[in-house]
Design a protein around this motif. Sequence first.
Motif, PDB file in Angstrom:
ATOM      1  N   LEU A 108       0.847  -1.188   0.000  1.00 49.68           N
ATOM      2  CA  LEU A 108       0.000   0.000   0.000  1.00 49.68           C
ATOM      3  C   LEU A 108       0.882   1.237   0.000  1.00 49.68           C
ATOM      4  O   LEU A 108       1.691   1.435   0.901  1.00 49.68           O
ATOM      5  CB  LEU A 108      -0.895  -0.009   1.244  1.00 49.68           C
ATOM      6  CG  LEU A 108      -1.942   1.065   1.343  1.00 49.68           C
ATOM      7  CD1 LEU A 108      -2.942   0.927   0.205  1.00 49.68           C
ATOM      8  CD2 LEU A 108      -2.666   0.966   2.668  1.00 49.68           C
ATOM      9  N   GLN A 109       0.726   2.054  -1.020  1.00 52.34           N
ATOM     10  CA  GLN A 109       1.566   3.238  -1.144  1.00 52.34           C
ATOM     11  C   GLN A 109       0.711   4.468  -0.863  1.00 52.34           C
ATOM     12  O   GLN A 109      -0.141   4.850  -1.665  1.00 52.34           O
ATOM     13  CB  GLN A 109       2.164   3.321  -2.546  1.00 52.34           C
ATOM     14  CG  GLN A 109       3.253   4.341  -2.666  1.00 52.34           C
ATOM     15  CD  GLN A 109       3.987   4.195  -3.990  1.00 52.34           C
ATOM     16  OE1 GLN A 109       3.534   3.497  -4.875  1.00 52.34           O
ATOM     17  NE2 GLN A 109       5.102   4.851  -4.096  1.00 52.34           N
ATOM     18  N   ILE A 110       0.916   5.068   0.323  1.00 54.88           N
ATOM     19  CA  ILE A 110       0.176   6.268   0.700  1.00 54.88           C
ATOM     20  C   ILE A 110       1.155   7.330   1.159  1.00 54.88           C
ATOM     21  O   ILE A 110       2.269   7.034   1.571  1.00 54.88           O
ATOM     22  CB  ILE A 110      -0.848   5.989   1.823  1.00 54.88           C
ATOM     23  CG1 ILE A 110      -0.165   5.481   3.090  1.00 54.88           C
ATOM     24  CG2 ILE A 110      -1.925   5.038   1.368  1.00 54.88           C
ATOM     25  CD1 ILE A 110      -1.062   5.466   4.298  1.00 54.88           C
ATOM     26  N   SER A 111       0.698   8.563   1.074  1.00 57.78           N
ATOM     27  CA  SER A 111       1.538   9.666   1.528  1.00 57.78           C
ATOM     28  C   SER A 111       1.422   9.799   3.043  1.00 57.78           C
ATOM     29  O   SER A 111       0.488   9.275   3.663  1.00 57.78           O
ATOM     30  CB  SER A 111       1.100  10.973   0.863  1.00 57.78           C
ATOM     31  OG  SER A 111      -0.192  11.332   1.308  1.00 57.78           O
ATOM     32  N   THR A 112       2.355  10.519   3.621  1.00 57.21           N
ATOM     33  CA  THR A 112       2.313  10.714   5.068  1.00 57.21           C
ATOM     34  C   THR A 112       1.110  11.572   5.460  1.00 57.21           C
ATOM     35  O   THR A 112       0.538  11.381   6.537  1.00 57.21           O
ATOM     36  CB  THR A 112       3.606  11.366   5.572  1.00 57.21           C
ATOM     37  OG1 THR A 112       3.835  12.574   4.848  1.00 57.21           O
ATOM     38  CG2 THR A 112       4.792  10.440   5.404  1.00 57.21           C
ATOM     39  N   ALA A 113       0.708  12.484   4.571  1.00 58.60           N
ATOM     40  CA  ALA A 113      -0.464  13.317   4.862  1.00 58.60           C
ATOM     41  C   ALA A 113      -1.721  12.446   4.918  1.00 58.60           C
ATOM     42  O   ALA A 113      -2.546  12.589   5.833  1.00 58.60           O
ATOM     43  CB  ALA A 113      -0.624  14.397   3.799  1.00 58.60           C
ATOM     44  N   ARG A 114      -1.902  11.531   3.964  1.00 60.02           N
ATOM     45  CA  ARG A 114      -3.050  10.632   3.950  1.00 60.02           C
ATOM     46  C   ARG A 114      -3.014   9.729   5.181  1.00 60.02           C
ATOM     47  O   ARG A 114      -4.026   9.454   5.796  1.00 60.02           O
ATOM     48  CB  ARG A 114      -3.049   9.805   2.661  1.00 60.02           C
ATOM     49  CG  ARG A 114      -4.021   8.639   2.600  1.00 60.02           C
ATOM     50  CD  ARG A 114      -5.463   8.932   2.892  1.00 60.02           C
ATOM     51  NE  ARG A 114      -6.021  10.059   2.221  1.00 60.02           N
ATOM     52  CZ  ARG A 114      -7.197  10.600   2.565  1.00 60.02           C
ATOM     53  NH1 ARG A 114      -7.927  10.098   3.525  1.00 60.02           N
ATOM     54  NH2 ARG A 114      -7.658  11.648   1.926  1.00 60.02           N
ATOM     55  N   GLU A 115      -1.820   9.308   5.559  1.00 60.91           N
ATOM     56  CA  GLU A 115      -1.653   8.462   6.739  1.00 60.91           C
ATOM     57  C   GLU A 115      -2.122   9.195   7.988  1.00 60.91           C
ATOM     58  O   GLU A 115      -2.847   8.639   8.814  1.00 60.91           O
ATOM     59  CB  GLU A 115      -0.177   8.090   6.862  1.00 60.91           C
ATOM     60  CG  GLU A 115       0.163   7.250   8.050  1.00 60.91           C
ATOM     61  CD  GLU A 115       1.660   7.053   8.142  1.00 60.91           C
ATOM     62  OE1 GLU A 115       2.150   7.030   9.278  1.00 60.91           O
ATOM     63  OE2 GLU A 115       2.331   6.920   7.099  1.00 60.91           O
ATOM     64  N   ARG A 116      -1.728  10.448   8.113  1.00 59.87           N
ATOM     65  CA  ARG A 116      -2.137  11.237   9.280  1.00 59.87           C
ATOM     66  C   ARG A 116      -3.651  11.458   9.302  1.00 59.87           C
ATOM     67  O   ARG A 116      -4.274  11.411  10.363  1.00 59.87           O
ATOM     68  CB  ARG A 116      -1.409  12.572   9.281  1.00 59.87           C
ATOM     69  CG  ARG A 116       0.045  12.442   9.656  1.00 59.87           C
ATOM     70  CD  ARG A 116       0.719  13.801   9.774  1.00 59.87           C
ATOM     71  NE  ARG A 116       2.111  13.639  10.133  1.00 59.87           N
ATOM     72  CZ  ARG A 116       3.120  13.939   9.343  1.00 59.87           C
ATOM     73  NH1 ARG A 116       2.906  14.428   8.132  1.00 59.87           N
ATOM     74  NH2 ARG A 116       4.357  13.763   9.743  1.00 59.87           N
ATOM     75  N   ILE A 117      -4.236  11.684   8.140  1.00 61.68           N
ATOM     76  CA  ILE A 117      -5.690  11.871   8.046  1.00 61.68           C
ATOM     77  C   ILE A 117      -6.412  10.605   8.494  1.00 61.68           C
ATOM     78  O   ILE A 117      -7.382  10.659   9.256  1.00 61.68           O
ATOM     79  CB  ILE A 117      -6.095  12.265   6.613  1.00 61.68           C
ATOM     80  CG1 ILE A 117      -5.608  13.676   6.286  1.00 61.68           C
ATOM     81  CG2 ILE A 117      -7.598  12.141   6.405  1.00 61.68           C
ATOM     82  CD1 ILE A 117      -5.712  14.058   4.829  1.00 61.68           C
ATOM     83  N   GLU A 118      -5.946   9.454   8.010  1.00 67.25           N
ATOM     84  CA  GLU A 118      -6.570   8.178   8.382  1.00 67.25           C
ATOM     85  C   GLU A 118      -6.420   7.922   9.881  1.00 67.25           C
ATOM     86  O   GLU A 118      -7.379   7.482  10.543  1.00 67.25           O
ATOM     87  CB  GLU A 118      -5.949   7.020   7.584  1.00 67.25           C
ATOM     88  CG  GLU A 118      -6.231   7.061   6.096  1.00 67.25           C
ATOM     89  CD  GLU A 118      -7.681   6.794   5.749  1.00 67.25           C
ATOM     90  OE1 GLU A 118      -8.400   6.159   6.549  1.00 67.25           O
ATOM     91  OE2 GLU A 118      -8.100   7.233   4.665  1.00 67.25           O
TER      92      GLU A 118
END
Length: 126
Positions: A108-118
């Motif tokens: 799973l390739q996600i950005s750190t911003a998306r990770e923080r949102i989740e």
Amino acid sequence: MQTASTNICERMGRSQELSEFKRGTMIGCHLGNKSICEMSLLLNIPQSTVSGIITKWKQLGTTATQPPSGRPRKMTERGQRMLKHTVCRSRQLSAESIAKDLQTSCGLQISTARERIELHGMGFHG
């Protein structure tokens, strides 16, 4: 014969998708000048469903289920579980290392911003 209370209980809640045969039967009844109420009683389907299918047929020319609108979600439920598991295992990891860990473990390739949102949505703050 079914009682009114049994009939109402059968109709409540979400059920499975209607078959193409039932949808076609509704359109055939509509073309045969049957009312929505008559079709509802005949097929044991709520009037709102019958009305919606006829409206869709008039507008789109088809009764097939359309794909959902909007962009698909970036994180699946499985990805969210993996993210939560990774954070609960060690809370001292940085966002970058968690993103790399998710990439290697489940692809799973996600950005750190998306990770923080989740994570914020899951109740992890700070």
